[in-house]
Structure formats: structure tokens, C-alpha cells
Motif scaffolding. Structure first.
Motif, PDB file in Angstrom:
ATOM      1  N   ALA A 199       0.639  -1.204   0.018  1.00  0.00           N
ATOM      2  CA  ALA A 199       0.038   0.125  -0.045  1.00  0.00           C
ATOM      3  C   ALA A 199       0.910   1.355   0.057  1.00  0.00           C
ATOM      4  O   ALA A 199       0.338   2.201  -0.174  1.00  0.00           O
ATOM      5  CB  ALA A 199      -0.879   0.046   1.251  1.00  0.00           C
ATOM      6  N   ILE A 200       1.879   1.071   0.146  1.00  0.00           N
ATOM      7  CA  ILE A 200       3.046   2.294   0.402  1.00  0.00           C
ATOM      8  C   ILE A 200       3.294   2.568  -1.112  1.00  0.00           C
ATOM      9  O   ILE A 200       4.006   1.934  -1.639  1.00  0.00           O
ATOM     10  CB  ILE A 200       4.419   2.289   1.380  1.00  0.00           C
ATOM     11  N   LYS A 201       2.876   3.696  -1.620  1.00  0.00           N
ATOM     12  CA  LYS A 201       3.180   4.131  -3.048  1.00  0.00           C
ATOM     13  C   LYS A 201       4.285   5.048  -3.200  1.00  0.00           C
ATOM     14  O   LYS A 201       4.564   5.408  -4.765  1.00  0.00           O
ATOM     15  CB  LYS A 201       1.793   4.567  -3.794  1.00  0.00           C
ATOM     16  N   GLY A 202       4.577   5.830  -2.235  1.00  0.00           N
ATOM     17  CA  GLY A 202       5.639   6.894  -2.502  1.00  0.00           C
ATOM     18  C   GLY A 202       6.297   7.554  -1.118  1.00  0.00           C
ATOM     19  O   GLY A 202       5.766   6.848  -0.129  1.00  0.00           O
ATOM     20  N   ILE A 203       7.425   8.186  -1.424  1.00  0.00           N
ATOM     21  CA  ILE A 203       7.937   9.006  -0.104  1.00  0.00           C
ATOM     22  C   ILE A 203       8.029  10.125  -0.856  1.00  0.00           C
ATOM     23  O   ILE A 203       8.957  10.656  -1.765  1.00  0.00           O
ATOM     24  CB  ILE A 203       9.039   8.188   0.212  1.00  0.00           C
ATOM     25  N   TRP A 204       8.239  11.272  -0.062  1.00  0.00           N
ATOM     26  CA  TRP A 204       8.555  12.678  -0.399  1.00  0.00           C
ATOM     27  C   TRP A 204      10.098  12.811  -0.012  1.00  0.00           C
ATOM     28  O   TRP A 204      10.439  12.445   1.319  1.00  0.00           O
ATOM     29  CB  TRP A 204       7.590  13.765   0.557  1.00  0.00           C
TER      30      TRP A 204
END
Length: 428
Positions: free
Chosen positions: A178-183
Motif C-alpha cells: 500500500a506504500i506508493k511513495g515517499i516525499w
């Protein structure tokens, strides 16, 4: 100076009485100073006024490929604008799209497109039960605002002197689809001014996400924003590192000239793999026929090349460096050794990050506002505006004049002292 924690109750009360008199004097001045955002000053924007005079005839409006820049065309940017922005981003011109004035707009669009249409054939996020993003903290409030707006769950990742805690990043990304990205703000991070180490960037490039549509949202906002000509951080180029690691599609890289030329009339760009760019252009071709090519050409004619940009940024540095040093020197002189705050001395970027005693940040910011100085809201550097320790405060020194900044810094320091004393007295 004696640390406040080593003072007796009587000593703290006596000190508080003196400080309250000074605070009342500030309130009587009726100050109205705004340090809430990292805005360039008018003096900085004056540096780019020559950009208004680069066009003299119709011939000046023709791009390198013969296009009349007043007309439609060039969806992904003028060739010479791509060369200029690519040199700023330290990547290849064929790997970027040149947009309008705002990289924040490009980041918003990138998340919105992923929500409605998915990433490179993957399921649109809006059809998933849960979407999550990793958020290095403290971080940039506008990043967090985008993900919160779309209902994306945000997970805090602590920052270290080397960048985000990569042990945590690697574990979470590899385990949760479910983790789709990181800033990420990899150079002179907002607000701490930390630049990611080579090892941190290599670990990012080597990530093995559970989600096929996971992306690094690599906001290299301060890539040429140095404060000193002889002290400058350099970082590895993420797109190249991802290619080397066999993860060419892993990163979206964002940049703009918002704090180089004019914040409201700059040029933004996105860098990514060819596969990512083709996916993005499908949406872009529906959204627009082309961005402001006259502005792209104006920037090219004014700066000419990356050397022109770097020379221009040293003029910015000459204006804002004394402001940073003014605030930092006051913090060192007035708060050093008292044990009631910690701060970093950045060599680039736009902010100073201050950490108060736990549970004091909101009270400090409120007290400063009461006396006429508006600062970034406490908690803004964390998702949902919730700083678990209520300690981080972002100081933005660029916009006020030196005189105004000196007053604001003095008042801020006074508020830190008063609120810290109250906190210590509570525990006695």
C-alpha cells in the motif's frame, strides 16, 4: 551561561520577571512582521528584472527549432529550455518535461494522475482500499498537504544527519504494497538544510518496493541554492543511480526556478525515465497543448546556461546569507548553553530548523504572534500538523529586511526563554 535546568525555582522566577518586562516592551511596539513562509525578498526578485527586456523583435521570439513561441506546440518544452533545466537538475535533457511556473503543481498533478489513472498500467489508487506515503520529518508542509488532500495515509520517517532513516524506509517499503511513495527534499532539506549522503541515495536507488507503482517523489527544490561560494553540498543524481541499480522507473524528480527568478513566474520541470515520461505525456496531451513557451525562452535568454544560473544564485546568496548569519549568531549568543533549544547551521536552502524543549513549540509560536511576529505554525513540518514532541519550529529568514529580522529574532529568542522557563517550572 548556566543551563536553565540547573537553576533553582527562585532563579527561574527572577529571570522570568525580567524577561516579561522585555516582552511587554516588544508588545508595546505594535510590530507586524511576517516570517511564516520562505519567500524571496523584493531585493532578490529585482535581480531578475533584466528578464523583462530580452525580447526586442519578432525574431527574438523564435526557438531553436524554428517555432514561434507565441503559438501552440512543444508539449514537453522548448529544446533550449530542456537543456537549461536539465543542466540545473544534473540529468539528461531527453529525460525531462518542462512545465509552467510551479513544481508544486507538477507534484500535485503526479499524485492526482496516479489516483485517477494509475501508474504505468497499475491499478488507479482511487480503486485501492488503502494508499500510504512515507514522510521524512520534519519536512515540507505543502508535500504533506497534497497527500492529505487525497486521503493518503502518511507515515512519519525520522530524519538523520544522512537523510531519512533508511533502515525504516527499506523495511516499510519492502513489506507493504500500500506504500506508493515517499516525499524527499534531498539537498538542503526543508526545514533542516540536510543533504542526503551518497550511501542514502544509493540505498534509495536500490529499494525493492512491494508495490510495482512505488515512486520516489524527489523534490530537488534547492539544487543550486547555496549560501556560500566555498561551502557547497553535492549529492548523487538520483535518475542515474536508479539506472545503475536496475530501477530506472523508480524516481520522479522535480525542480523549478521559483527561488531563482520569480516565484510566481518561474519554470518547473520533471525528470524521469522514458517509460515514466511516456505515461505522463498521455495525460499531459489532454491537459494542455503546451506551457508558456515565451517564459521558457525568456529564462534561456536571460541565464544563457548553467554558469549564468550559478552566477545569479551567488547574487541571491549575497543578499540572504547575512540574514541567516544574523539569526544563527543571535541563537548562538542568546541560547547557546542554556539547554532549551537546538538548531542546525545550514549552508544552503531557505530555512533554519529550531527544536525547543518538548511541549513548547506551539506556545513559543503563539507568544511571538501575540507580540507581532507571525511564524510558520508549530506542527506544520509534520503530517496532519501534528508534531509528536511539539518541538520543531521552522524559521524563514529571507523575506524581512535586516532590521525587521533582527527584531523578529530577538522576540523569538525571548519567547523561547519565557516558554521554556514555564515548562521547567511546571516540573518542579
Amino acid at each position: 551561561m548556566k543551563a536553565y535546568s540547573q537553576m533553582s525555582k527562585e532563579e527561574l522566577l527572577a529571570l522570568k520577571s525580567d524577561l516579561e518586562k522585555a516582552y511587554d516592551d516588544f508588545k508595546a511596539r505594535g510590530l507586524k512582521l511576517d516570517m511564516s513562509r520562505g519567500k524571496p525578498s523584493s531585493e532578490q526578485m529585482d535581480l531578475s528584472m533584466g528578464m523583462m527586456d530580452v525580447f526586442h523583435s519578432r525574431a527574438d521570439l523564435t526557438a531553436a527549432d524554428g517555432l514561434d513561441c507565441r503559438n501552440y506546440g512543444n508539449l514537453d518544452g522548448l529544446p533550449e529550455a530542456k537543456e537549461l533545466m536539465a543542466s540545473m537538475m544534473e540529468c539528461r535533457a531527453e529525460d525531462i518535461i518542462v512545465y509552467g511556473n510551479s513544481s508544486l503543481n507538477v507534484m500535485y498533478d503526479t499524485v492526482a494522475r496516479s489516483m485517477t489513472h494509475g501508474v504505468m498500467g497499475n491499478t488507479p489508487w482511487c480503486k485501492l482500499d488503502k494508499v500510504k506515503f512515507l514522510c521524512p520529518v520534519p519536512g515540507y508542509d505543502r508535500h504533506f498537504a497534497i497527500t492529505e488532500y487525497f486521503g493518503i495515509e502518511m507515515i512519519n520517517v525520522p530524519m538523520t544527519p544522512e537523510g531519512p532513516d533508511m533502515d525504516i524506509v527499506e523495511k516499510l517499503v519492502s513489506e507493504d504494497e500500500a506504500i506508493k511513495g515517499i516525499w524527499c527534499v534531498p539537498k538542503y532539506s526543508n526545514p533542516q538544510g540536510i543533504s542526503y549522503s551518497d550511501e542514502t541515495i544509493r540505498r534509495f536507488a536500490r529499494l525493492k518496493p512491494a508495490a510495482k507503482d512505488f515512486r520516489l517523489y524527489w523534490d530537488n527544490a534547492y539544487c543550486i541554492h547555496h549560501l556560500y561560494p566555498d561551502k557547497q553540498d553535492t549529492i548523487l543524481e538520483i535518475l542515474d543511480e536508479c539506472r545503475k541499480a536496475g530501477n530506472p522507473d523508480l524516481a520522479y524528480k522535480f525542480v523549478s526556478t521559483s527561488k531563482v527568478s520569480f516565484p510566481g513566474s518561474g519554470v518547473a520541470a520533471l525528470g524521469a525515465s522514458q517509460a515514466n515520461l511516456e505515461d505522463i505525456k498521455k495525460q499531459l496531451s489532454i491537459q494542455t497543448i503546451g506551457h508558456d513557451k515565451l517564459n521558457q525562452l525568456r529564462h534561456v535568454r536571460f541565464f544563457k546556461n548553467i554558469d549564468g544560473m550559478r552566477e545569479h544564485m551567488m547574487k541571491h546568496a549575497a543578499i540572504i546569507r547575512p540574514k541567516f548569519e544574523l539569526v544563527l549568531d543571535k541563537l548562538d549568543k542568546e541560547l547557546g548553553g542554556l539547554g532549551i533549544g537546538e538548531w542546525l547551521r545550514p549552508i544552503g536552502g531557505y530555512f533554519i530548523s529550531f527544536d525547543s524543549l518538548e511541549g513548547c513549540a506551539k506556545a513559543i509560536v503563539a507568544k511571538a504572534k501575540e507580540a507581532g511576529v507571525i511564524m510558520t505554525g508549530a506542527g506544520a513540518t509534520f503530517p496532519y500538523g501534528k508534531d509528536p514532541k511539539d518541538s520543531n519550529i521552522r524559521i524563514a529568514p529571507t523575506y524581512p529586511s535586516m532590521d525587521e529580522l533582527g527584531l523578529a529574532a530577538d522576540l523569538f529568542i525571548l519567547c523561547v526563554k519565557l516558554v521554556s522557563i514555564d515548562k521547567l517550572l511546571e516540573n518542579m
